[in-house]
Design a protein around this motif. Structure first.
Motif, PDB file in Angstrom:
ATOM      1  N   GLY A 172       0.770  -1.202   0.000  1.00  0.00           N
ATOM      2  CA  GLY A 172       0.000   0.000   0.000  1.00  0.00           C
ATOM      3  C   GLY A 172       0.806   1.259   0.000  1.00  0.00           C
ATOM      4  O   GLY A 172       1.914   1.284   0.437  1.00  0.00           O
ATOM      5  N   ASN A 218     -10.054   2.469   4.112  1.00  0.00           N
ATOM      6  CA  ASN A 218     -10.267   1.041   3.865  1.00  0.00           C
ATOM      7  C   ASN A 218      -8.956   0.364   3.518  1.00  0.00           C
ATOM      8  O   ASN A 218      -8.102   0.942   2.855  1.00  0.00           O
ATOM      9  N   ARG A 219      -8.811  -0.876   3.966  1.00  0.00           N
ATOM     10  CA  ARG A 219      -7.648  -1.642   3.563  1.00  0.00           C
ATOM     11  C   ARG A 219      -8.010  -3.117   3.507  1.00  0.00           C
ATOM     12  O   ARG A 219      -8.974  -3.564   4.131  1.00  0.00           O
ATOM     13  N   THR A 258      -3.315  -8.122   7.120  1.00  0.00           N
ATOM     14  CA  THR A 258      -3.462  -7.265   5.957  1.00  0.00           C
ATOM     15  C   THR A 258      -2.703  -7.934   4.827  1.00  0.00           C
ATOM     16  O   THR A 258      -1.588  -8.400   5.007  1.00  0.00           O
ATOM     17  N   ASN A 268      -2.486  -8.828  -3.777  1.00  0.00           N
ATOM     18  CA  ASN A 268      -3.939  -8.726  -3.967  1.00  0.00           C
ATOM     19  C   ASN A 268      -4.518 -10.013  -4.533  1.00  0.00           C
ATOM     20  O   ASN A 268      -4.863 -10.101  -5.712  1.00  0.00           O
ATOM     21  N   THR A 327      -9.320   1.690   8.658  1.00  0.00           N
ATOM     22  CA  THR A 327      -8.455   2.211   9.706  1.00  0.00           C
ATOM     23  C   THR A 327      -8.729   3.674  10.006  1.00  0.00           C
ATOM     24  O   THR A 327      -8.563   4.530   9.123  1.00  0.00           O
ATOM     25  N   PHE A 357      -4.890   7.432  -0.721  1.00  0.00           N
ATOM     26  CA  PHE A 357      -4.900   6.195   0.049  1.00  0.00           C
ATOM     27  C   PHE A 357      -5.212   5.006  -0.846  1.00  0.00           C
ATOM     28  O   PHE A 357      -5.987   5.107  -1.789  1.00  0.00           O
ATOM     29  N   ASP A 358      -4.623   3.895  -0.506  1.00  0.00           N
ATOM     30  CA  ASP A 358      -4.897   2.650  -1.195  1.00  0.00           C
ATOM     31  C   ASP A 358      -5.385   1.662  -0.144  1.00  0.00           C
ATOM     32  O   ASP A 358      -5.371   1.964   1.048  1.00  0.00           O
ATOM     33  N   SER A 359      -5.796   0.497  -0.567  1.00  0.00           N
ATOM     34  CA  SER A 359      -6.250  -0.512   0.390  1.00  0.00           C
ATOM     35  C   SER A 359      -5.077  -1.309   0.944  1.00  0.00           C
ATOM     36  O   SER A 359      -5.263  -2.381   1.502  1.00  0.00           O
ATOM     37  N   LEU A 360      -3.875  -0.773   0.811  1.00  0.00           N
ATOM     38  CA  LEU A 360      -2.683  -1.479   1.214  1.00  0.00           C
ATOM     39  C   LEU A 360      -2.117  -0.877   2.485  1.00  0.00           C
ATOM     40  O   LEU A 360      -2.246   0.297   2.721  1.00  0.00           O
ATOM     41  N   ALA A 361      -1.431  -1.654   3.256  1.00  0.00           N
ATOM     42  CA  ALA A 361      -1.027  -1.199   4.588  1.00  0.00           C
ATOM     43  C   ALA A 361       0.400  -0.698   4.681  1.00  0.00           C
ATOM     44  O   ALA A 361       0.724  -0.015   5.619  1.00  0.00           O
ATOM     45  N   HIS A 378       2.603   1.756   3.817  1.00  0.00           N
ATOM     46  CA  HIS A 378       2.520   3.072   3.208  1.00  0.00           C
ATOM     47  C   HIS A 378       3.881   3.610   2.786  1.00  0.00           C
ATOM     48  O   HIS A 378       4.886   3.408   3.460  1.00  0.00           O
TER      49      HIS A 378
END
Length: 531
Positions: A13, A280-281, A436, A440, A506, A519-523, A525
């Motif tokens: 993410g 969202n993630r 997480t 994908n 989150t 923001f992406d759905s990935l954690a 960053h």
């Protein structure tokens, strides 16, 4: 990384951010808080998503991710794939360098991947190398390291041979476990190589200049990075703490720009003040359950404990974020026909009107297991790492007591010890957890609980489950893959391997002075690119 917690994709993410000119701390760069002192920031040994944030700033894989979460060139500027999908040839950048100025070569990846699968390294993510030829045999001590399906053709050409076609292999090469690490540094300094700026040598966009235990990790632009001109903040200070109140104070006074440590009771107020967003993630918050425990090895007990939880109450009144989870794989993972979760549906009804039915079934199961009204049932110990997780469990604790007569206590451990207890020693009854995605695909969730996976903290073993996931891993036919994974998830949920609570969204504190965030759905960053 998940994994894991605080975290937990699998795709990796991103946050792309810049500071506005009004920021009083412009000269000091960004101040970011994603967690406390990490257990490790070794790319091959780390399993925590918060630590992955530091790692993705200091290192880069063969492939990387763009701001849309799509695969793009990283340390390799391009690659060729054979028609049978078994051979990948990566062409490294000739201007790729380590942060100390020495050249990054194909042999650096050979060493790093061999280190990752070496049983002596004991990497908990070694199973991710399963697609690479001979990786699992090496990890089991049955073959030599030099038989791994990776070789340097020359300094800038790397050939990788797979056991079978793997639909998500390029995604794996963008994940930290597949990053290069410097052989001479590790051989000289051993386990301490991550503890000092002068030895934490990476090939990524930023370089560590300070490492202050339990305080901060400070990084600046890496002048040897191939894409140096694209980097935005001059300096990034990662503040190491797990104190939600301090995070709020820091955001308000300007000493912090970003934090995912938020007091749940203040979420509504902070959102109204414009300081908080729900991000969202691709992840699931759940309770880990030890299947070897004398009482928890009974599936009826595990199912009863799960059914007795009012997930809507927890989401609406405690965490105030996310979506009640009726399965393990969250919304957002792809399927041939759309979304994997939407296709698969719920295995636990999370409809508010069905909660009483769930409770009645939980009572019936407990009585059938010999524990009617909780009589004769031992006190359960719940393992937790952070004060912020306690209110959620206190609500669950009350539900278990009220509906099932089950008593429980809370055992709190410091973060690194908690990870050791849950994931390495697996010495617990029930504990808070979360995942997480690392890439994908539903496999990043379901693959955790293969019988041989180091991440299988439940100690769950099921031959049919393993076989179905092997089918999904042995083909690039997405129809076959998804069908096998849906069947595997059904076995997983029918056996109540875990207790899913909610899918992540989150609560994230963001300073008004921090602009242009995507923001992406990935954690994991990345804080160094503009939109």
């Amino acid at each position: 990384m998940k994994k894991i917690f605080c975290l937990s994709l699998l795709l990796i993410g991103f946050i792309f951010a810049s500071c506005s000119s009004s920021n009083n701390n412009d000269n000091e760069g960004l101040f970011i808080n994603v967690g406390p002192e990490p257990k490790t920031i070794d790319p091959i040994l780390n399993i925590a998503a918060d630590a992955s944030v530091y790692i993705v700033h200091a290192f880069e894989g063969l492939a990387s991710k763009d701001k849309n979460g799509l695969i793009t060139a990283g340390a390799a500027e391009r690659w060729d794939i054979s028609e049978d999908g078994l051979t990948y040839v990566f062409h490294l950048r000739t201007n790729g360098k380590w942060s100390d100025g020495t050249p990054l070569t194909a042999n650096d990846f050979v060493y790093s991947w061999q280190r990752a699968v070496d049983p002596k390294t004991a990497s908990e993510y070694s199973y991710q190398f399963e697609p690479v030829k001979n990786a699992m045999a090496i990890n089991a001590g049955k073959m030599e390291l030099n038989t791994l399906g990776i070789k340097a053709i020359d300094d800038y050409t790397l050939e990788v041979t797979l056991e079978k076609p793997t639909a998500y292999f390029l995604e794996l090469t963008a994940f930290p476990t597949f990053y290069p690490v410097k052989k001479d540094i590790i051989e000289q300094y051993g386990e301490t190589w991550t503890m000092k700026p002068e030895t934490y040598i990476g090939n990524g966009p930023y370089v560590m200049i300070e490492r202050n235990i339990d305080n901060n990790i400070v990084m600046t632009k890496n002048t040897n990075y191939w894409n140096y001109s694209s980097l935005v903040p001059e300096k990034i200070t990662f503040v190491l703490m797990d104190n939600a109140a301090a995070s709020v104070a820091g955001i308000k006074e300007g000493s912090l720009h970003f934090s995912d440590r938020v007091p749940a009771q203040d979420i509504d107020t902070l959102r109204a003040e414009g300081l908080l967003q729900l991000v969202n993630r691709l992840g699931t918050y759940y309770y880990a359950v030890n299947h070897t425990n004398d009482v928890l090895k009974d599936d009826r007990v595990r199912k009863a404990l799960s059914l007795a939880i009012d997930r809507n109450y927890i989401v609406d009144n405690i965490v105030k974020a996310g979506t009640p989870a009726g399965a393990f794989v969250p919304y957002g993972a792809p399927d041939v026909n759309g979304d994997f979760r939407e296709v698969g549906g719920d295995y636990i009804s999370v409809k508010a009107e069905d909660y009483q039915k769930n409770v009645e079934e939980a009572k019936r199961l407990m009585a059938e297991a010999g524990y009617a009204n909780g009589e004769g049932f031992p006190v359960l110990q719940f393992l937790v790492d952070s004060n912020r997780e306690i209110p959620t469990f206190e609500a669950v604790q009350q539900m278990w007591k009220e509906h099932l007569g089950v008593d429980s206590t809370i055992s709190q451990q410091e973060w690194a010890v908690f990870l050791q207890t849950l994931y390495t020693d697996k010495n617990y009854q029930i504990g808070r957890s979360g995942w997480t995605a690392d890439y994908n695909d539903p496999m990043t969730f379901l693959g955790m609980f293969l019988s041989y996976s180091p991440q299988n903290h439940a100690l769950f073993t099921n031959k049919e489950y393993d076989s179905l996931l092997q089918t999904a891993m042995n083909t690039i036919d997405q129809t076959v893959r998804m069908d096998a994974m849906h069947k595997a998830e059904k076995i997983f949920m029918d056996n109540d391997v875990i207790i899913p609570l909610y899918f992540y969204a989150t609560p994230t504190l963001i300073s008004p002075k921090l602009k242009d965030i995507v923001f992406d759905s990935l954690a994991m960053h990345k804080f160094f690119m503009l939109i």
